[in-house]
Design a protein around this motif. Structure first.
Motif, PDB file in Angstrom:
ATOM      1  N   GLY A  16       0.922  -1.240  -0.032  1.00 12.56           N
ATOM      2  CA  GLY A  16       0.055  -0.061   0.057  1.00 12.56           C
ATOM      3  C   GLY A  16       0.774   1.418   0.042  1.00 12.56           C
ATOM      4  N   CYS A  17       1.879   1.168   0.807  1.00  6.54           N
ATOM      5  CA  CYS A  17       2.798   2.210   0.957  1.00  6.54           C
ATOM      6  C   CYS A  17       3.511   2.560  -0.407  1.00  6.54           C
ATOM      7  N   VAL A  18       3.976   1.539  -1.166  1.00  6.29           N
ATOM      8  CA  VAL A  18       4.512   1.736  -2.453  1.00  6.29           C
ATOM      9  C   VAL A  18       3.380   2.166  -3.438  1.00  6.29           C
ATOM     10  N   CYS A  19       2.304   1.824  -3.368  1.00  8.49           N
ATOM     11  CA  CYS A  19       1.442   2.283  -4.415  1.00  8.49           C
ATOM     12  C   CYS A  19       0.948   3.911  -4.037  1.00  8.49           C
ATOM     13  N   VAL A  20       1.006   4.236  -2.869  1.00 12.20           N
ATOM     14  CA  VAL A  20       0.922   5.597  -2.507  1.00 12.20           C
ATOM     15  C   VAL A  20       1.729   6.549  -3.174  1.00 12.20           C
ATOM     16  N   VAL A  21       3.174   6.228  -2.995  1.00 14.00           N
ATOM     17  CA  VAL A  21       4.265   6.865  -3.507  1.00 14.00           C
ATOM     18  C   VAL A  21       4.198   6.702  -4.989  1.00 14.00           C
ATOM     19  N   TRP A  22       3.742   5.597  -5.660  1.00 14.71           N
ATOM     20  CA  TRP A  22       3.853   5.666  -7.237  1.00 14.71           C
ATOM     21  C   TRP A  22       2.715   6.123  -7.769  1.00 14.71           C
ATOM     22  N   ALA A  23       1.596   6.168  -6.750  1.00 10.17           N
ATOM     23  CA  ALA A  23       0.385   7.213  -7.477  1.00 10.17           C
ATOM     24  C   ALA A  23       0.781   8.656  -7.466  1.00 10.17           C
ATOM     25  N   GLU A  24       1.506   9.143  -6.401  1.00 12.93           N
ATOM     26  CA  GLU A  24       1.996  10.621  -6.285  1.00 12.93           C
ATOM     27  C   GLU A  24       3.007  10.897  -7.690  1.00 12.93           C
ATOM     28  N   ARG A  25       3.483   9.854  -8.135  1.00 11.70           N
ATOM     29  CA  ARG A  25       4.166  10.114  -9.341  1.00 11.70           C
ATOM     30  C   ARG A  25       3.470   9.844 -10.527  1.00 11.70           C
ATOM     31  N   GLY A  26       2.214   9.741 -10.471  1.00 13.94           N
ATOM     32  CA  GLY A  26       1.583   9.460 -11.801  1.00 13.94           C
ATOM     33  C   GLY A  26       1.520   7.827 -12.164  1.00 13.94           C
ATOM     34  N   GLY A  27       1.251   7.227 -11.363  1.00 10.12           N
ATOM     35  CA  GLY A  27       1.251   5.800 -11.553  1.00 10.12           C
ATOM     36  C   GLY A  27      -0.041   5.505 -12.347  1.00 10.12           C
ATOM     37  N   PRO A  28      -0.225   4.256 -12.441  1.00 11.46           N
ATOM     38  CA  PRO A  28      -1.495   3.622 -13.400  1.00 11.46           C
ATOM     39  C   PRO A  28      -2.648   3.818 -12.260  1.00 11.46           C
ATOM     40  N   VAL A  34      -5.700   1.793  -5.319  1.00 13.58           N
ATOM     41  CA  VAL A  34      -4.868   1.294  -3.981  1.00 13.58           C
ATOM     42  C   VAL A  34      -4.392   2.205  -3.068  1.00 13.58           C
ATOM     43  N   ALA A  35      -3.909   3.168  -3.336  1.00 15.15           N
ATOM     44  CA  ALA A  35      -3.214   4.437  -2.584  1.00 15.15           C
ATOM     45  C   ALA A  35      -4.448   5.036  -2.050  1.00 15.15           C
ATOM     46  N   ALA A  36      -5.813   4.985  -2.630  1.00 14.96           N
ATOM     47  CA  ALA A  36      -6.797   5.927  -1.989  1.00 14.96           C
ATOM     48  C   ALA A  36      -7.467   4.905  -0.770  1.00 14.96           C
ATOM     49  N   VAL A  37      -7.183   3.405  -1.120  1.00  4.17           N
ATOM     50  CA  VAL A  37      -7.738   2.613   0.029  1.00  4.17           C
ATOM     51  C   VAL A  37      -6.743   2.634   1.083  1.00  4.17           C
TER      52      VAL A  37
END
Length: 64
Positions: A16-28, A34-37
């Motif tokens: 989840g933490c990895v997805c939060v960082v990835w989403a901040e950088r414009g991930g899929p 997953v970051a929102a959850v």
């Protein structure tokens, strides 16, 4: 058995933490979901902890 459950929970938290960082950088889109959850669950746990502290008569001051 308990170690496997704790290891699974740890894997979910790290993922989840990895997805939060990835989403901040414009991930899929799925990483943003997953970051929102993950962030929502964090807020839920934080509010649960504050309510629990207030119920025990302790200060809910978070140091800000």
């Amino acid at each position: 058995m308990i170690a496997l459950v704790l290891l699974g929970i740890l894997a979910l938290v790290v993922g989840g933490c990895v997805c939060v960082v990835w989403a901040e950088r414009g991930g899929p889109r799925w990483a943003r979901a997953v970051a929102a959850v993950t962030l929502g669950a964090g807020e839920l746990l934080r509010s649960f902890g504050k309510n629990r502290d207030q119920g025990l008569g302790q200060s809910a001051d978070d140091g800000d």
